[in-house]
Design a protein around this motif. Structure first.
Motif, PDB file in Angstrom:
ATOM      1  N   SER A 127      -0.451  -0.380   9.101  1.00 47.40           N
ATOM      2  CA  SER A 127      -1.632  -0.168   9.922  1.00 47.40           C
ATOM      3  C   SER A 127      -1.539   1.160  10.668  1.00 47.40           C
ATOM      4  O   SER A 127      -2.507   1.919  10.734  1.00 47.40           O
ATOM      5  CB  SER A 127      -1.796  -1.324  10.913  1.00 47.40           C
ATOM      6  N   ARG A 140      -7.712   1.836   6.201  1.00 43.78           N
ATOM      7  CA  ARG A 140      -8.020   1.444   7.587  1.00 43.78           C
ATOM      8  C   ARG A 140      -7.704  -0.039   7.727  1.00 43.78           C
ATOM      9  O   ARG A 140      -8.551  -0.884   7.497  1.00 43.78           O
ATOM     10  CB  ARG A 140      -9.480   1.711   7.909  1.00 43.78           C
ATOM     11  N   ALA A 154     -13.059  -0.744   6.334  1.00 42.68           N
ATOM     12  CA  ALA A 154     -12.133  -1.285   7.332  1.00 42.68           C
ATOM     13  C   ALA A 154     -11.658  -2.641   6.833  1.00 42.68           C
ATOM     14  O   ALA A 154     -12.468  -3.521   6.558  1.00 42.68           O
ATOM     15  CB  ALA A 154     -12.829  -1.417   8.677  1.00 42.68           C
ATOM     16  N   ASN A 176      -5.826   6.478   1.722  1.00 40.46           N
ATOM     17  CA  ASN A 176      -6.021   6.166   3.126  1.00 40.46           C
ATOM     18  C   ASN A 176      -6.517   4.722   3.249  1.00 40.46           C
ATOM     19  O   ASN A 176      -7.377   4.286   2.495  1.00 40.46           O
ATOM     20  CB  ASN A 176      -7.024   7.135   3.750  1.00 40.46           C
ATOM     21  N   HIS A 216      -1.668   4.127   8.099  1.00 43.53           N
ATOM     22  CA  HIS A 216      -2.903   4.140   7.298  1.00 43.53           C
ATOM     23  C   HIS A 216      -2.624   4.226   5.800  1.00 43.53           C
ATOM     24  O   HIS A 216      -3.453   4.744   5.047  1.00 43.53           O
ATOM     25  CB  HIS A 216      -3.837   5.281   7.726  1.00 43.53           C
TER      26      HIS A 216
END
Length: 108
Positions: free
Chosen positions: A71, A88, A49, A86, A74
């Motif tokens: 955001s 986060r 994250a 991908n 992703h």
């Protein structure tokens, strides 16, 4: 506040979290520098994250719109991450609250 963009990166691999604290001015021209840092942090481990803390930065509306789009999708822009890994990503700005960013606002 200076126009120069300064960043500090903190990574906690145990908690799978990275924070990029930006200070100075974030513009549509300087946003690629932040994207590159996000890409490098994201490559450290799968599922990391990544939070961009811009509470102490001056952010142009176009730059903030671009970050929020990343955001939501992703993914970073294709010219930064051609493989479209991908990502986060959450964005923390001075006016945000928990519901808007998905991240609890913290005092600096």
């Amino acid at each position: 506040m200076t126009d120069k963009l300064n960043v500090l990166v903190r990574v906690d691999l145990d908690c799978a979290h990275a924070q990029i604290r930006a200070q100075g001015r974030v513009t549509a021209q300087s946003i690629d520098a932040l994207y590159v840092i996000v890409k490098r942090a994201n490559a450290l481990m799968s599922g990391l994250a990544v939070e961009i803390d811009m509470v102490h930065a001056s952010v142009e509306p176009d730059a903030l719109d671009q970050l929020r789009a990343c955001s939501l999708s992703h993914h970073l822009p294709a010219h930064i991450d051609p493989f479209q890994s991908n990502c986060r990503l959450s964005i923390l700005t001075a006016g945000d609250d928990f519901a808007a960013t998905g991240t609890a606002a913290r005092a600096a």
